[in-house]
Scaffold this motif. Structure first.
Motif, mmCIF file in Angstrom:
data_model
loop_
_atom_site.group_PDB
_atom_site.id
_atom_site.type_symbol
_atom_site.label_atom_id
_atom_site.label_comp_id
_atom_site.label_asym_id
_atom_site.label_seq_id
_atom_site.Cartn_x
_atom_site.Cartn_y
_atom_site.Cartn_z
ATOM 1 N N ALA A 1 67.930 38.322 24.439
ATOM 2 C CA ALA A 1 68.733 38.476 25.649
ATOM 3 C C ALA A 1 70.174 38.859 25.349
ATOM 4 C CB ALA A 1 68.705 37.180 26.456
ATOM 5 N N GLY A 2 70.708 38.431 24.200
ATOM 6 C CA GLY A 2 72.104 38.694 23.882
ATOM 7 C C GLY A 2 72.262 39.872 22.949
ATOM 8 N N ILE A 3 73.517 40.235 22.678
ATOM 9 C CA ILE A 3 73.805 41.323 21.748
ATOM 10 C C ILE A 3 74.312 40.744 20.432
ATOM 11 C CG2 ILE A 3 74.246 43.083 23.498
ATOM 12 C CD1 ILE A 3 77.218 42.448 23.275
ATOM 13 N N ASP A 4 73.916 41.384 19.353
ATOM 14 C CA ASP A 4 74.345 40.979 18.026
ATOM 15 C C ASP A 4 75.626 41.747 17.699
ATOM 16 O OD1 ASP A 4 74.726 40.301 15.423
ATOM 17 O OD2 ASP A 4 72.752 40.929 14.709
ATOM 18 N N GLU A 5 76.766 41.185 18.071
ATOM 19 C CA GLU A 5 78.027 41.899 17.916
ATOM 20 C C GLU A 5 78.349 42.210 16.457
ATOM 21 O OE1 GLU A 5 81.152 39.807 20.205
ATOM 22 O OE2 GLU A 5 81.186 41.678 21.351
ATOM 23 N N ALA A 6 77.983 41.320 15.548
ATOM 24 C CA ALA A 6 78.276 41.563 14.135
ATOM 25 C C ALA A 6 77.605 42.851 13.660
ATOM 26 C CB ALA A 6 77.822 40.375 13.292
ATOM 27 N N SER A 7 76.343 43.042 14.044
ATOM 28 C CA SER A 7 75.624 44.257 13.647
ATOM 29 C C SER A 7 76.200 45.497 14.324
ATOM 30 C CB SER A 7 74.141 44.132 13.997
ATOM 31 O OG SER A 7 73.530 43.114 13.237
ATOM 32 N N LEU A 8 76.529 45.377 15.606
ATOM 33 C CA LEU A 8 77.069 46.526 16.340
ATOM 34 C C LEU A 8 78.434 46.929 15.789
ATOM 35 C CD1 LEU A 8 76.094 45.570 20.015
ATOM 36 C CD2 LEU A 8 74.814 46.931 18.347
ATOM 37 N N LYS A 9 79.262 45.956 15.451
ATOM 38 C CA LYS A 9 80.572 46.259 14.860
ATOM 39 C C LYS A 9 80.420 46.917 13.499
ATOM 40 C CE LYS A 9 83.175 42.604 17.221
ATOM 41 N NZ LYS A 9 83.897 41.308 17.074
ATOM 42 N N GLN A 10 79.440 46.441 12.734
ATOM 43 C CA GLN A 10 79.205 47.032 11.420
ATOM 44 C C GLN A 10 78.817 48.502 11.551
ATOM 45 O OE1 GLN A 10 76.058 45.152 9.206
ATOM 46 N NE2 GLN A 10 76.412 46.357 7.362
ATOM 47 N N MET A 11 77.956 48.817 12.501
ATOM 48 C CA MET A 11 77.550 50.201 12.716
ATOM 49 C C MET A 11 78.742 51.080 13.062
ATOM 50 S SD MET A 11 74.031 49.579 14.890
ATOM 51 C CE MET A 11 73.666 51.322 15.091
ATOM 52 N N ALA A 12 79.627 50.576 13.895
ATOM 53 C CA ALA A 12 80.794 51.362 14.299
ATOM 54 C C ALA A 12 81.809 51.486 13.170
ATOM 55 C CB ALA A 12 81.435 50.724 15.528
ATOM 56 N N ASN A 13 82.166 50.367 12.568
ATOM 57 C CA ASN A 13 83.250 50.349 11.582
ATOM 58 C C ASN A 13 82.908 51.132 10.319
ATOM 59 O OD1 ASN A 13 84.702 48.730 13.336
ATOM 60 N ND2 ASN A 13 84.097 46.820 12.341
ATOM 61 N N GLN A 14 81.647 51.107 9.903
ATOM 62 C CA GLN A 14 81.270 51.767 8.654
ATOM 63 C C GLN A 14 80.962 53.254 8.815
ATOM 64 O OE1 GLN A 14 78.271 49.661 6.418
ATOM 65 N NE2 GLN A 14 79.379 47.730 6.497
ATOM 66 N N THR A 15 81.085 53.757 10.033
ATOM 67 C CA THR A 15 80.813 55.180 10.256
ATOM 68 C C THR A 15 82.019 55.933 10.818
ATOM 69 O OG1 THR A 15 79.940 54.751 12.490
ATOM 70 C CG2 THR A 15 78.361 54.740 10.655
ATOM 71 N N GLY A 16 83.162 55.259 10.972
ATOM 72 C CA GLY A 16 84.345 55.905 11.515
ATOM 73 C C GLY A 16 84.441 55.841 13.022
ATOM 74 N N GLY A 17 83.504 55.142 13.666
ATOM 75 C CA GLY A 17 83.546 55.010 15.118
ATOM 76 C C GLY A 17 84.275 53.751 15.547
ATOM 77 N N ARG A 18 83.932 53.256 16.726
ATOM 78 C CA ARG A 18 84.564 52.039 17.249
ATOM 79 C C ARG A 18 83.552 51.237 18.061
ATOM 80 N NH1 ARG A 18 90.804 53.430 19.122
ATOM 81 N NH2 ARG A 18 91.467 54.237 17.105
ATOM 82 N N TYR A 19 83.815 49.950 18.120
ATOM 83 C CA TYR A 19 82.966 49.076 18.926
ATOM 84 C C TYR A 19 83.720 48.667 20.188
ATOM 85 C CZ TYR A 19 80.583 44.934 20.640
ATOM 86 O OH TYR A 19 79.961 44.018 21.447
ATOM 87 N N PHE A 20 83.011 48.697 21.317
ATOM 88 C CA PHE A 20 83.595 48.310 22.600
ATOM 89 C C PHE A 20 82.676 47.276 23.243
ATOM 90 C CE2 PHE A 20 84.845 52.617 21.673
ATOM 91 C CZ PHE A 20 86.195 52.662 22.002
#
Length: 337
Positions: free
Chosen positions: A199-218
């Protein structure tokens, strides 16, 4: 905040193109900085800036929107809000921009191939209907794959409201694929942050995807904030600085290079770091796969020394002593008288 959003090293190495975002504390772009506000080093060696495009120059952007249509998106108007945000993003696109559209639940569906956006794309966004499971990583991977043939500024903007439970690829595979294709991931987490349950979001994983590719997490606590978030993402991408420099090490040696950009604004210095993998003599992965080179080198070494080995074997046979044999004289039979 300074972010190296994308490094294009494939188009014309040793010429490197950087896309750099400079934002204030609210995330709004800081515009109209001059070239002398930027300095670049590669592996701590100064690099010469050969071309500079400021925020007043329109650089075409190619984006793939990834929309979550899993069963949980039907709650609290989340799917409706996601579709409205995607439509807002499309309306902000400029004439030279291109957009593709992917939706996912149990499986991944390409709804719109990458093209100049028009009214038909907005209609297709409106027709997205909810599904059931969440194949988020598969959807992002497909978006990167569709962008892999695109040159210039590109990005994936992907939203999810739950844990991945249907993908065939892993989070780390997606990150590596994005890095290999210089594709930043702008990740939007919607709903309740949680480390357990679907039901929830895994923010740690989502932030990792953004930060390690030059993107951003919102993060968006509800669907009502999505439209403003998507507007902010498009505004940031449309107001970046494009900086071209020549690598101080022009050799294609398969090494990973660390790039540092320093921006001086109002007498304050801010830096950002990223890296790229230089193409090697047998491919871009050569630096990390040294054993491939070794396997190719060993037969060549053997062939190089083969004539010497043969000569030594022949000389050894000539010098070897000839074995002596004892002659046996046959005794004539004794005749009986």
């Amino acid at each position: 905040t300074v972010t190296i959003s994308q490094i294009d090293h494939r188009s014309n190495f040793p010429s490197i193109i950087l896309h750099v975002s400079v934002t204030d504390t609210s995330g709004q772009p800081i515009q109209h900085l001059e070239q002398d506000a930027f300095s670049i080093t590669e592996d701590d060696r100064p690099a010469h800036i050969s071309d500079f495009l400021g925020t007043g120059v329109e650089v075409p952007i190619t984006t793939v929107l990834v929309v979550d249509k899993s069963g949980s998106m039907a709650n609290a108007g989340k799917l409706t809000g996601a579709k409205q945000a995607a439509i807002k993003f499309v309306t902000l696109a400029r004439q030279a921009d291109k957009i593709g559209l992917i939706a996912f639940s149990d499986s991944v569906k390409v709804i719109q191939d990458i093209a100049v956006p028009n009214g038909l794309l907005q209609q297709r966004i409106q027709r997205i209907q909810k599904g059931s499971g969440t194949a988020y990583y598969d959807a992002v991977y497909k978006a990167i794959e569709n962008l892999s043939v695109i040159e210039g500024r590109k990005a994936v903007v992907a939203l999810t409201d739950g844990m991945d439970n249907k993908s065939h690829v892993s989070r780390n595979t997606v990150i590596q694929f994005a890095q290999e294709n210089s594709t930043p991931l702008y990740i939007v987490g919607l709903g309740t942050p949680s480390a357990t349950g679907d039901a929830g979001i895994d923010e740690a994983s989502l932030k990792q995807m953004a930060n390690q590719t030059g993107g951003r997490y919102f993060y968006s606590p509800s669907a009502a904030e999505l439209e403003n978030l998507y507007k902010l993402i498009m505004t940031q991408m449309q107001n970046e600085y494009q900086i071209t420099y020549t690598s101080p090490r022009p050799q294609k040696d398969g090494t990973r290079r660390r790039v540092t950009v320093t921006v001086t604004h109002n007498n304050i210095e801010n830096t950002a770091e990223s890296s790229y993998l230089v193409p090697g003599v047998i491919g871009s992965g050569f630096g990390a796969q040294w054993w491939v080179f070794l396997m190719l080198l060993l037969p060549l070494i053997f062939l190089l020394f083969l004539p010497t080995i043969i000569k030594k074997l022949i000389a050894h046979r000539k010098l070897a002593p000839v074995p002596t044999t004892t002659a046996v004289t046959a005794t004539p039979p004794v005749q009986q008288i």
